[in-house]
Scaffold this motif. Structure first.
Motif, PDB file in Angstrom:
ATOM      1  N   TRP A  57     -81.719-117.238 -63.796  1.00  0.00           N
ATOM      2  CA  TRP A  57     -80.312-117.392 -63.444  1.00  0.00           C
ATOM      3  C   TRP A  57     -79.608-118.376 -64.389  1.00  0.00           C
ATOM      4  CZ3 TRP A  57     -77.809-114.499 -59.887  1.00  0.00           C
ATOM      5  CH2 TRP A  57     -76.523-114.886 -59.520  1.00  0.00           C
TER       6      TRP A  57
ATOM      7  N   SER B  13     -79.636-109.618 -66.076  1.00  0.00           N
ATOM      8  CA  SER B  13     -78.971-109.978 -64.828  1.00  0.00           C
ATOM      9  C   SER B  13     -79.910-109.766 -63.642  1.00  0.00           C
ATOM     10  CB  SER B  13     -77.709-109.142 -64.659  1.00  0.00           C
ATOM     11  OG  SER B  13     -77.075-109.426 -63.435  1.00  0.00           O
TER      12      SER B  13
ATOM     13  N   LYS C  51     -77.915-110.288 -54.206  1.00  0.00           N
ATOM     14  CA  LYS C  51     -77.115-110.961 -55.224  1.00  0.00           C
ATOM     15  C   LYS C  51     -76.102-111.916 -54.593  1.00  0.00           C
ATOM     16  CE  LYS C  51     -74.563-110.075 -59.468  1.00  0.00           C
ATOM     17  NZ  LYS C  51     -74.038-109.059 -60.407  1.00  0.00           N
TER      18      LYS C  51
ATOM     19  N   GLU D  24     -75.811-115.931 -55.436  1.00  0.00           N
ATOM     20  CA  GLU D  24     -74.579-116.606 -55.862  1.00  0.00           C
ATOM     21  C   GLU D  24     -74.202-117.736 -54.906  1.00  0.00           C
ATOM     22  OE1 GLU D  24     -71.661-113.556 -56.200  1.00  0.00           O
ATOM     23  OE2 GLU D  24     -72.384-112.849 -58.154  1.00  0.00           O
TER      24      GLU D  24
ATOM     25  N   ARG E 134     -73.190-117.067 -61.896  1.00  0.00           N
ATOM     26  CA  ARG E 134     -74.042-117.127 -63.077  1.00  0.00           C
ATOM     27  C   ARG E 134     -73.206-117.357 -64.327  1.00  0.00           C
ATOM     28  NH1 ARG E 134     -77.466-113.124 -66.426  1.00  0.00           N
ATOM     29  NH2 ARG E 134     -79.258-114.412 -66.972  1.00  0.00           N
TER      30      ARG E 134
END
Length: 661
Positions: free
Chosen positions: A472, A479, A628, A632, A638
């Motif tokens: 990350w 990704s 995801k 976050e 990111r």
């Protein structure tokens, strides 16, 4: 009715013919049944009772009950009683059989020798009057039952082999008659036959379709090219990874060309008999020339096209090599080969013989690469047509989330998604079904029933969290999409990435990828102050990458811009390494320094983000999956946390190759 009969196609007539024919097997069965019945019912001794000489002398001769005695084949005597006796009247054996009017005997006795039997009988009748003496006759008979006991097995064997030869002669059974074993087994798609596959069914592969369609157009309209002096290409080689559509393009050619199309696998040429492969090659091209213009497609040609001399130094006669020599002669020999185009497919072009690939034999080499994002979108549209889709299915998103997938992989995902939806009793296939299908194909089936101790679960959670945190905060790593500690296949956890489609990789990208692979092991050491065997796959991949970086790609300053990679494969026959011992020691030293440097950089990065590492690990322990959105929330957006402190670890001497090595 007459008009309808004339309009029937040959195929329909062929299908109706067996229904009106006669099966000759019934004749054989009836014949053997008749022989068995005749043998059983025609035997006049089937009901006779076996007696001894004592019974014959004391009970029959002394009471004058015997009418006659017949000695058969000098082996046994048949005893007939007088009809006036009570024994004859009460016996059930006096009836005649179905096939003979001869009266059946009541008793039967085995005799040792004719002379001894006659001598005993003469003594027993010494006091009889001449008119009372028994009439003795001699006969030679054929016992059909005994004859059939050895004739029937031979006849059954003969009929069995006749049946097998008939099956093999019709193309069934073992694939061809023994007399036709050298004939080609190629399947013919004749002119005018409609094919279910056309070029419209081949999604993507625009350049490959253009070249193949030009060959088809040449066969349809040869005058367009020949008037300018052009010659038809003799061979087209389709090369590409498995599942990229080589055989599919050949099927489309068969459907579009409207010329005779012969298809055959390379392994079908090779047999256990010497010379069969070369004979089948000759017969295949003979059939193709008789139907010119025509196309011959050889799938998996590497089965017979392997380079001569490799690994064959201890073989005195190689059937595969003889087959290859005959194929080379047919492609470009003294004999004419006008109007016959050869298509071939392989995913191992590096092992093919150079004489097979030269111009004049295979003039064109068409390389089929893995599909790009736009091509994957086209392939998805083809395979999604038969599915009942929900409104949330986004074809563009599916293509984006499946990088590196071949056409066969995409077809498998679509089918697996439909199976998952049907298993859950759904009426439509939703987008999450495709994601579940992708995860199952890539990582394997979920094994939620696998029992893992709490200590192991904590280790796996921190291991996967280490991968996630490092990737990350390193900008050149692919990704991150999802992190899971649910066991799949052989793995106890996994981090799911979305790889970027790139053709070359820079040094900084190499370095970041290696650090991301070592993140799991580094996290275990930092949190538990102990390392486990769970990083075996990561270490194997990292070691291979480092060795390839130093010895293949020339990315190490001390080793220099040298590459010991052998694309021709000739070094495979060399025992040893193509460099000195001192160079081998230098390569080992630089590989070790590269991996250790990347490992220290990874540990420093995890020490800096220790709190995020612990928080993500606790989330995985509670929920087992981190999407995801969860990443976050815990790690932030990111790309916003990259600092100079992180960048100072980038050593220009430390670089690795991409994940494909």
């Amino acid at each position: 009715m007459e008009q309808k009969r004339n309009n029937d196609t040959p195929k329909d007539q062929k299908q109706r013919f067996p229904s009106g024919g006669f099966n000759y097997s019934w004749i054989y069965l009836l014949f053997f049944g008749f022989l068995l019945a005749f043998s059983f019912f025609s035997s006049p001794i089937s009901g006779a009772k076996e007696v001894s000489w004592t019974f014959l002398q004391d009970s029959l001769l002394t009471q004058n009950k015997i009418s006659k005695i017949i000695v058969v084949n000098r082996e046994f005597a048949e005893i007939y009683l007088k009809k006036s006796t009570d024994d004859a009247q009460n016996s059930e054996d006096t009836a005649t059989n179905l096939f003979s009017t001869i009266e059946s005997p009541q008793y039967r006795m085995t005799i040792g020798s004719i002379e001894n039997f006659e001598s005993k009988l003469e003594k027993a009748q010494s006091n009889f009057l001449p008119s009372e003496k028994i009439d003795i006759r001699y006969q030679n008979r054929t016992n059909w039952f005994t004859a059939l006991s050895w004739i029937l097995p031979i006849a059954i064997l003969i009929l069995f082999w006749l049946y097998m030869f008939k099956r093999m002669g019709n193309g069934g059974g073992m694939g061809g008659s023994m007399m036709n074993i050298g004939k080609s087994t190629a399947k013919l798609v004749d002119k005018g036959t409609t094919s279910a596959v056309t070029f419209d069914d081949v999604a993507g592969l625009k350049e490959a379709k253009t070249e193949v369609m030009e060959v088809v157009d040449f066969l349809k309209h040869p005058e367009t090219y020949t008037k300018l002096g052009a010659k038809i290409p003799k061979g087209v080689m389709l090369v590409g990874p498995p599942g990229t559509g080589k055989t599919l393009i050949a099927k489309a050619v068969a459907g579009e060309a409207q010329v005779p199309f012969f298809t055959m696998s390379g392994s079908e040429f090779v047999e256990m008999f010497v010379g069969v492969g070369a004979s089948r090659v000759r017969d295949l091209f003979k059939r193709a020339k008789e139907k010119t213009p025509s196309i011959v497609f050889i799938d998996e040609i590497d089965a017979i096209g392997r380079s001569r001399g490799k690994g064959n130094s201890f073989q005195t006669n190689d059937e595969r090599e003889s087959t290859l020599n005959q194929l080379l002669t047919e492609l470009d020999g003294f004999g004419p080969n006008t109007g016959v185009i050869v298509l071939a497919a392989t995913n191992r072009p590096d092992i093919l013989d150079k004489a097979l690939l030269r111009p004049g034999r295979f003039d064109r080499h068409i390389y089929l690469e893995l599909p790009t994002k736009e091509e994957r979108e086209e392939i998805f549209k083809v395979h999604l047509k038969p599915l009942k889709l929900a409104k949330d299915v986004d074809v563009t998103a599916l293509a984006k989330l499946s990088p590196g997938f071949s056409g066969a992989d995409i077809a498998n995902i679509c089918n697996e998604a439909a199976l998952i939806a049907a298993r859950k009793k759904k009426d439509l296939v939703h987008f999450r079904d495709f994601m579940a299908a992708r995860d199952r194909i890539v990582g394997g089936m979920e094994r939620k029933s696998k029992i893992i101790s709490q200590k192991e679960k904590e280790t796996v959670a921190h291991h996967e969290a280490g991968h996630a945190v490092v990737s990350w905060y390193l900008k050149n790593v692919d990704s991150l999409v999802k992190v899971s500690i649910i066991p799949r296949g052989k793995s106890l956890g996994a981090a799911w990435y979305l790889p970027e489609e790139r053709q070359i990789v820079t040094k900084s990208q190499f370095m970041d990828q290696m650090c991301a692979s070592l993140g799991g092991r580094a996290a275990e050491e930092i949190v538990f102050n102990e390392i486990s065997s769970g990083a075996l796959d990561d270490l194997e991949k990292t070691t291979k990458q480092a060795y390839a970086m130093v010895s293949y790609y020339g990315l190490n300053k001390k080793v220099g811009p040298l590459s010991f990679y052998d694309s021709s494969g000739q070094n495979d026959r060399i025992i040893g390494k193509p460099y000195s011992e001192s160079m081998a020691q230098l390569i080992d030293t630089q590989v070790q320094a590269t991996i250790n440097g990347a490992y220290e950089r990874t540990k420093a990065l995890l020490q800096e983000h220790r709190e995020e590492l612990e928080e993500l690990a606790q989330h995985l322990l509670q929920h087992e999956v981190a999407e995801k959105e969860d990443l976050e929330r815990i790690l932030g957006k990111r790309g916003t946390h990259t600092t100079e402190k992180n960048n100072k670890h980038d050593d220009p001497q430390l670089s690795i190759i991409n994940n494909e090595v």
